[in-house]
Motif scaffolding. Structure first.
Motif, PDB file in Angstrom:
ATOM      1  N   ASP A  26       0.801  -1.223   0.000  1.00 21.29           N
ATOM      2  CA  ASP A  26       0.000   0.000   0.000  1.00 21.29           C
ATOM      3  C   ASP A  26       0.840   1.282   0.000  1.00 21.29           C
ATOM      4  O   ASP A  26       0.506   2.243  -0.681  1.00 21.29           O
ATOM      5  CB  ASP A  26      -0.927   0.037   1.224  1.00 21.29           C
ATOM      6  N   ASP A  27       1.906   1.296   0.786  1.00 18.82           N
ATOM      7  CA  ASP A  27       2.667   2.526   0.979  1.00 18.82           C
ATOM      8  C   ASP A  27       3.989   2.567   0.208  1.00 18.82           C
ATOM      9  O   ASP A  27       4.681   3.579   0.248  1.00 18.82           O
ATOM     10  CB  ASP A  27       2.986   2.726   2.469  1.00 18.82           C
ATOM     11  N   ALA A  28       4.342   1.460  -0.450  1.00 24.32           N
ATOM     12  CA  ALA A  28       5.621   1.360  -1.168  1.00 24.32           C
ATOM     13  C   ALA A  28       6.785   1.753  -0.256  1.00 24.32           C
ATOM     14  O   ALA A  28       7.678   2.497  -0.631  1.00 24.32           O
ATOM     15  CB  ALA A  28       5.611   2.194  -2.444  1.00 24.32           C
ATOM     16  N   GLU A  29       6.742   1.223   0.980  1.00 26.33           N
ATOM     17  CA  GLU A  29       7.759   1.539   1.981  1.00 26.33           C
ATOM     18  C   GLU A  29       8.419   0.253   2.473  1.00 26.33           C
ATOM     19  O   GLU A  29       7.813  -0.508   3.216  1.00 26.33           O
ATOM     20  CB  GLU A  29       7.135   2.287   3.157  1.00 26.33           C
ATOM     21  N   PRO A  30       9.687   0.002   2.062  1.00 29.78           N
ATOM     22  CA  PRO A  30      10.344  -1.242   2.466  1.00 29.78           C
ATOM     23  C   PRO A  30      10.916  -1.222   3.875  1.00 29.78           C
ATOM     24  O   PRO A  30      11.204  -2.269   4.448  1.00 29.78           O
ATOM     25  CB  PRO A  30      11.474  -1.382   1.442  1.00 29.78           C
ATOM     26  N   ASP A  31      11.089  -0.036   4.458  1.00 28.53           N
ATOM     27  CA  ASP A  31      11.756   0.051   5.755  1.00 28.53           C
ATOM     28  C   ASP A  31      10.751   0.190   6.876  1.00 28.53           C
ATOM     29  O   ASP A  31      10.568   1.254   7.448  1.00 28.53           O
ATOM     30  CB  ASP A  31      12.745   1.218   5.773  1.00 28.53           C
ATOM     31  N   SER A  32      10.120  -0.914   7.198  1.00 26.88           N
ATOM     32  CA  SER A  32       9.141  -0.944   8.263  1.00 26.88           C
ATOM     33  C   SER A  32       9.618  -1.905   9.354  1.00 26.88           C
ATOM     34  O   SER A  32      10.539  -2.692   9.146  1.00 26.88           O
ATOM     35  CB  SER A  32       7.799  -1.394   7.691  1.00 26.88           C
TER      36      SER A  32
END
Length: 172
Positions: A26-32
């Motif tokens: 959903d957020d195109a965020e790999p650093d979670s």
């Protein structure tokens, strides 16, 4: 000190839960935030038997890659995980061996004489550590791109790829 197990297999694993996967999609965020386990021949430093450690996924991968480079130049690396907090030290012992220590205090991570009885220490071949970290980085990138192909060109993914190439291009 126990000698390194020459045939030891080091396994580093991210535990991708649905929340992490949705953030990628959903957020195109790999650093979670993600849980991590590390084991040597099935004996956990962090993982199923002992609690997993957590932190931001990309930061963990980058720190692990940096520990491989540091070990090649005989420098100790201290990787901080956020739950606890706890620390993993990667300390070169000789030309072929590194000591991995799961430490519960920063003072124990900095100085082996300050470690607690519950801290776990394992000697492994540098090549086993290197191979595990590189494999983990490749697997991480593959998982991220499978979940969201748009992240193939993400800055942090490019940084991880660059660090992997650097390590792969060096002599073992």
């Amino acid at each position: 000190m126990t000698p390194a197990n020459d045939g030891a297999t080091v396994t580093i694993k991210f535990h991708y839960d649905q929340r992490y996967r949705q953030r990628i999609i959903d957020d195109a965020e790999p650093d979670s935030w993600i849980q991590t386990s590390i084991s040597i021949d099935g004996t956990d430093l962090y993982g199923e038997t002992y609690s997993r450690v957590t932190g931001f996924a990309c930061g963990i991968v980058i720190s692990l890659l940096e520990s491989v480079v540091a070990a090649q130049s005989t420098e100790r690396t201290i990787i901080e995980f956020e739950n606890g907090p706890s620390w993993l030290t990667v300390d070169p012992i000789d030309e072929t061996t590194v000591e991995l220590a799961a430490c519960h205090t920063y003072s124990g991570a900095k100085d082996p004489n300050e470690r607690l009885d519950v801290d776990r220490v394992q000697l492994v071949q540098r090549s086993a550590w290197r191979d595990a970290v590189v494999t983990h980085a490749h697997d991480f990138i593959e998982e991220i791109i499978d979940l969201n192909p748009e992240l193939d060109e993400h800055e942090v993914i490019a940084q991880i790829r660059s660090q992997v190439r650097e390590i792969e291009s060096t002599e073992r």
